[in-house]
Design an enzyme around this catalytic site. Structure first.
Site, PDB file in Angstrom:
ATOM      1  N   SER A  78       0.807  -1.212   0.000  1.00 30.55           N
ATOM      2  CA  SER A  78       0.000   0.000   0.000  1.00 30.55           C
ATOM      3  C   SER A  78       0.842   1.264   0.000  1.00 30.55           C
ATOM      4  O   SER A  78       0.428   2.302  -0.526  1.00 30.55           O
ATOM      5  CB  SER A  78      -0.936   0.000   1.210  1.00 30.55           C
ATOM      6  OG  SER A  78      -0.199  -0.151   2.417  1.00 30.55           O
ATOM      7  N   ASP A 243      -5.917   7.290   8.880  1.00 31.62           N
ATOM      8  CA  ASP A 243      -6.021   5.987   9.535  1.00 31.62           C
ATOM      9  C   ASP A 243      -4.889   5.740  10.532  1.00 31.62           C
ATOM     10  O   ASP A 243      -4.796   4.659  11.120  1.00 31.62           O
ATOM     11  CB  ASP A 243      -6.066   4.851   8.505  1.00 31.62           C
ATOM     12  CG  ASP A 243      -4.786   4.756   7.659  1.00 31.62           C
ATOM     13  OD1 ASP A 243      -3.860   5.567   7.878  1.00 31.62           O
ATOM     14  OD2 ASP A 243      -4.721   3.880   6.794  1.00 31.62           O
ATOM     15  N   HIS A 246      -1.046   4.697   7.379  1.00 31.00           N
ATOM     16  CA  HIS A 246      -0.409   5.052   6.113  1.00 31.00           C
ATOM     17  C   HIS A 246       0.060   6.501   6.160  1.00 31.00           C
ATOM     18  O   HIS A 246      -0.521   7.325   6.866  1.00 31.00           O
ATOM     19  CB  HIS A 246      -1.386   4.859   4.948  1.00 31.00           C
ATOM     20  CG  HIS A 246      -1.735   3.430   4.709  1.00 31.00           C
ATOM     21  ND1 HIS A 246      -2.900   2.857   5.174  1.00 31.00           N
ATOM     22  CD2 HIS A 246      -1.065   2.441   4.074  1.00 31.00           C
ATOM     23  CE1 HIS A 246      -2.933   1.575   4.832  1.00 31.00           C
ATOM     24  NE2 HIS A 246      -1.826   1.300   4.160  1.00 31.00           N
TER      25      HIS A 246
END
Length: 338
Positions: A78, A243, A246
């Protein structure tokens, strides 16, 4: 056991098909699993699909009869995909592509096959996508992988072996390879002790072993450290996204700022004077395991083979060049192509 020796053992086990190296006893694992469950509730995670940044960058540099665009591939998880930001131009791949186009004064064709949530087991599939026989192969590839291997408790030797297989395939296809090693998961703000200490230990252990394997195959590594520098620990609320896991847009800009000089140097585009080690910045030639451990502890540190080949060695084994390149601020310079 020293950290350099642990990293060597993991890399050796990866090369010869051995198992992982255990770090914790059964009781400690139970405590850490409880801590991990609590941390996941706080950290959460993002289910958003990362913006697509594939396309051509630096169109202003296109000239009639010019060489074809530099082909840049991005692989990994990610972080490589840019999860957590809303705009394609804020992803690390787009920022590196824009910066590379400016330095090379040539357009850059970006293909990003990174997959959110990916572990090293997904690298073989991603490499196959980039090495599609119907398309030109990338000139240079950036891999960012390892965090999910740690959180999902993949044996480190297996993780390194899968990464080495991917690097070997890309190198055999004529691609230059830069690996952003496993980030320091101990820098994630909602993670508390003792999980924070163990997450940091495991992350740096894997990052050092990744470096030993990649340098041995002729690639280069850039340590993502505490998610690419002390900025994340000093200003976590700015560097992490909503979040809390990240990176934010500013965090990804820091990541791209750390990766870009190595990408340019790999293609022979960085100033020659900056390729010489500067002792004032703590740069120099070290046994590869020692260089790997030092790099894992400091974000933005590059490690490459001592001679630029896989043959640089001495009485204490293979040697590597450790560099702390000057970093320049990067901001989106153009919108990402549709």
């Amino acid at each position: 056991m020293s950290r350099a020796r642990v990293a060597r053992r993991i890399a050796t086990a990866a090369a010869y098909g051995g198992g992982g190296i255990g770090l914790l006893g059964g009781m400690a694992v139970g405590v850490l699993l409880t801590e991990m469950q609590l941390a996941r509730k706080v950290v959460g995670g993002s289910a958003d699909v990362p913006p697509r940044a594939d396309g051509r960058y630096g169109a202003a540099f296109a000239r009639p009869g010019q060489e074809p665009p530099v082909r840049l591939g991005f692989l990994g998880d990610s972080t490589a995909a840019g999860q957590g930001v809303a705009l394609a131009g804020e992803t690390p791949a787009a920022l590196v592509a824009s910066g590379l186009a400016a330095v090379a004064e040539r357009p850059v064709q970006l293909v990003n096959v990174a997959n959110p949530g990916a572990q090293s087991t997904d690298l073989a599939r991603q490499v196959s996508l980039l090495l599609d026989p119907q398309s030109p192969h990338p000139n240079v590839c950036v891999i960012m992988i390892g965090a999910n291997d740690v959180t999902q408790r993949m044996p480190p030797a297996k993780s390194v072996r899968l990464l080495a297989d991917a690097v070997r395939r890309l190198r055999d296809a004529g691609c230059e390879v830069i690996v952003g090693t496993c980030p320091d998961l101990g820098s994630v703000e909602p993670v508390y002790q003792p999980l924070r200490w163990v997450a940091r230990r495991l992350s740096r252990q894997l990052a050092a072993a990744q470096t030993i394997a990649v340098v041995g195959l002729g690639g280069r590594t850039v340590s993502l450290g505490a998610l690419l520098g002390p900025e994340f620990e000093a200003r976590p609320r700015e560097m992490f996204g909503p979040d809390n896991y990240h990176p934010s847009a500013e965090g990804y800009a820091t990541a791209a700022m750390a990766m870009l000089p190595t990408v340019c140097a790999t293609l022979g585009l960085w100033p020659a004077q900056d390729e010489r080690p500067d002792s004032r910045r703590g740069e120099g030639f070290l046994p590869v395991a020692q260089a790997a451990v030092e790099a894992a502890a400091e974000g933005g540190t590059e490690v490459t083979a001592a001679t630029g080949t896989v043959s640089g060695s001495g009485p204490r084994g293979r040697w590597a060049l450790l560099k702390r390149r000057r970093r320049h601020r990067l901001t989106p310079t153009e919108p990402a192509p549709a």
